[in-house]
Design a protein around this motif. Sequence first.
Motif, short mmCIF file in Angstrom:
data_model
loop_
_atom_site.label_atom_id
_atom_site.label_comp_id
_atom_site.label_asym_id
_atom_site.label_seq_id
_atom_site.Cartn_x
_atom_site.Cartn_y
_atom_site.Cartn_z
N VAL A 193 0.85 -1.18 0.00
CA VAL A 193 0.00 0.00 0.00
C VAL A 193 0.89 1.25 0.00
O VAL A 193 1.85 1.32 0.78
N VAL A 194 0.61 2.19 -0.87
CA VAL A 194 1.27 3.49 -0.85
C VAL A 194 0.40 4.45 -0.04
O VAL A 194 -0.78 4.62 -0.34
N SER A 195 0.98 5.06 0.99
CA SER A 195 0.21 5.89 1.92
C SER A 195 0.84 7.27 2.05
O SER A 195 1.95 7.41 2.61
N PRO A 196 0.17 8.34 1.60
CA PRO A 196 0.69 9.69 1.81
C PRO A 196 0.87 10.02 3.29
O PRO A 196 1.81 10.72 3.67
N LEU A 197 -0.03 9.52 4.16
CA LEU A 197 0.09 9.79 5.59
C LEU A 197 1.33 9.12 6.16
O LEU A 197 2.07 9.73 6.94
N ALA A 198 1.57 7.86 5.81
CA ALA A 198 2.77 7.18 6.31
C ALA A 198 4.03 7.90 5.86
O ALA A 198 4.99 8.07 6.64
N PRO A 254 5.16 19.06 -2.14
CA PRO A 254 5.86 19.64 -3.29
C PRO A 254 6.65 18.63 -4.11
O PRO A 254 6.90 18.85 -5.30
N GLU A 255 7.07 17.53 -3.49
CA GLU A 255 7.83 16.52 -4.24
C GLU A 255 7.14 15.16 -4.19
O GLU A 255 7.78 14.12 -4.39
N TRP A 256 5.82 15.16 -3.95
CA TRP A 256 5.11 13.89 -3.82
C TRP A 256 5.14 13.07 -5.11
O TRP A 256 5.24 11.84 -5.06
N ALA A 257 5.07 13.73 -6.26
CA ALA A 257 5.07 12.97 -7.52
C ALA A 257 6.35 12.14 -7.64
O ALA A 257 6.31 10.96 -8.02
N ARG A 258 7.49 12.74 -7.30
CA ARG A 258 8.76 12.01 -7.36
C ARG A 258 8.79 10.90 -6.31
O ARG A 258 9.18 9.76 -6.60
N ARG A 259 8.37 11.23 -5.09
CA ARG A 259 8.39 10.22 -4.02
C ARG A 259 7.46 9.06 -4.36
O ARG A 259 7.80 7.89 -4.11
N ARG A 260 6.33 9.37 -4.93
CA ARG A 260 5.39 8.29 -5.26
C ARG A 260 5.98 7.36 -6.30
O ARG A 260 5.80 6.14 -6.23
N ARG A 261 6.69 7.91 -7.28
CA ARG A 261 7.33 7.05 -8.28
C ARG A 261 8.33 6.12 -7.61
O ARG A 261 8.44 4.94 -7.96
N ILE A 262 9.08 6.64 -6.64
CA ILE A 262 10.06 5.82 -5.92
C ILE A 262 9.36 4.72 -5.13
O ILE A 262 9.78 3.56 -5.12
N LEU A 263 8.25 5.07 -4.46
CA LEU A 263 7.50 4.09 -3.68
C LEU A 263 6.94 2.99 -4.58
O LEU A 263 7.02 1.80 -4.25
N GLU A 264 6.40 3.40 -5.71
CA GLU A 264 5.85 2.41 -6.64
C GLU A 264 6.95 1.52 -7.21
O GLU A 264 6.75 0.32 -7.42
N ASP A 307 -8.02 -0.63 1.52
CA ASP A 307 -9.01 -1.07 0.54
C ASP A 307 -8.83 -0.37 -0.80
O ASP A 307 -9.17 -0.90 -1.85
N ARG A 308 -8.27 0.85 -0.76
CA ARG A 308 -7.99 1.61 -1.97
C ARG A 308 -6.99 2.69 -1.59
O ARG A 308 -6.77 2.97 -0.40
N GLU A 309 -6.38 3.31 -2.58
CA GLU A 309 -5.44 4.39 -2.27
C GLU A 309 -6.22 5.63 -1.86
O GLU A 309 -7.18 6.03 -2.53
N ARG A 310 -5.83 6.22 -0.76
CA ARG A 310 -6.52 7.38 -0.21
C ARG A 310 -5.61 8.60 -0.20
O ARG A 310 -4.38 8.48 -0.19
N SER A 311 -6.23 9.77 -0.19
CA SER A 311 -5.48 11.01 -0.14
C SER A 311 -4.99 11.26 1.28
O SER A 311 -5.47 10.64 2.24
N PHE A 312 -4.05 12.18 1.41
CA PHE A 312 -3.58 12.54 2.75
C PHE A 312 -4.75 13.05 3.59
O PHE A 312 -4.88 12.68 4.77
N GLU A 313 -5.59 13.89 3.01
CA GLU A 313 -6.71 14.47 3.76
C GLU A 313 -7.65 13.39 4.28
O GLU A 313 -8.17 13.50 5.41
N LEU A 352 -2.66 -8.08 6.26
CA LEU A 352 -1.33 -7.57 6.53
C LEU A 352 -0.95 -6.63 5.40
O LEU A 352 -0.92 -7.04 4.23
N LEU A 353 -0.67 -5.39 5.74
CA LEU A 353 -0.34 -4.36 4.76
C LEU A 353 1.14 -4.01 4.87
O LEU A 353 1.65 -3.81 5.97
N LEU A 354 1.82 -3.94 3.74
CA LEU A 354 3.23 -3.58 3.67
C LEU A 354 3.32 -2.20 3.04
O LEU A 354 2.91 -2.01 1.89
N VAL A 355 3.85 -1.23 3.79
CA VAL A 355 3.76 0.18 3.41
C VAL A 355 5.16 0.77 3.28
O VAL A 355 5.84 0.99 4.29
N PRO A 356 5.64 1.04 2.06
CA PRO A 356 6.97 1.65 1.92
C PRO A 356 6.95 3.14 2.16
O PRO A 356 5.96 3.83 1.88
N VAL A 357 8.05 3.67 2.69
CA VAL A 357 8.26 5.12 2.83
C VAL A 357 9.68 5.42 2.37
O VAL A 357 10.57 4.56 2.45
#
Length: 339
Positions: free
Chosen positions: A17-22, A146-156, A86-92, A208-213
């Motif tokens: 799972v990719v999590s903006p909050l994590a 401000p750099e979430w797009a880059r970080r998300r690519r790395i997480l994916e 259950d699905r990808e959620r926004s930070f908010e 069991l969820l595996l969440v990269p940061v």
Amino acid sequence: MGWWQIGTDTLAGSSFVVSPLAETIASLKVLHAGAAAHPGERAWLDRCLPAYRERLAAEPLDGLLVRAAIGPTWNADFLTPTPLGDRERSFEEEVEAVRSTEPADAVDQLAVAIGGPVPEPLRSARDLPERLAGVLGWVWRETVRPEWARRRRILEADVVARTAMLSRGGWAAALDELCPGKMRWLGDGRLQVNTRDYPPRSVDRGRLLLVPVTPATGWVSWEGAERYAIVYACAGVLADASGPAVPEALGALLGTARAGVLVRLESPLSTSQLVALTGQGLGSVGRHLKVLLDAGLVRRGRAGRSVLYAWTEAGAVLVAAAQGDPRPGAPRGGGRSLC
């Protein structure tokens, strides 16, 4: 040591799972510690730390709250809620789990994190969950988004790498590599999650969820018997997007962009990982890989659904020579083999 007894159904239903909050919580931990794990994180910390400290200086109670919530061995539960998965959620959407905590529960959780009495200013406050959500919101808006797009690519890209590892070595190999030195598969359904002296926990139901940061930190969390999460740091080659330096001579020979792709292939990587690491477009990376393949400098192989690229012997010799390695062609580290 702390370990979980994981049931087969739980393991079979595990997912990444990719999590903006994590990612934001992990960034808060780096800001709180004031220490970076690699040059890319150091540059980010140098940019963001002064503003973060100024933010807490303006709200001393927030600073006290953060120091209490990030305990020496335990996080306050309401700081690190378990993703829904259950699905990808926004930070908010995700931060509402922090905000909706009952104030009295927040005080009890701070006592566990501190390992003792909660300081009076925090014990009397009735808005601790709202305050912590506000701090996390600031960290998200000012330092992560401000750099979430880059970080998300790395997480994916990390998820792609872990999935390939899972297809090659199974869950035991994949889990062993999440937190080297701290987490390992013990056999008989037992997973060591840390090296601390915590009682075993049965994880025979739920997900069991595996969440990269991307920051070099991690933790575990759970929500009753429904969801369990392992938050782990991306592999170093992915987390430090600055990557290895491109030798000037190699850049002159191949072009800087193409050489930048080649030097990263000591360990097998997918096209999406290379896009995340180099910042180049998918089409550009694909063209560079075709040229390198045609020249016999890289090879490709399939790992599950992913196609991974790595040096051939000729590619290893060329990079080693350009870097001035006295032993051209010799392995330089623990690269993974292609399937």
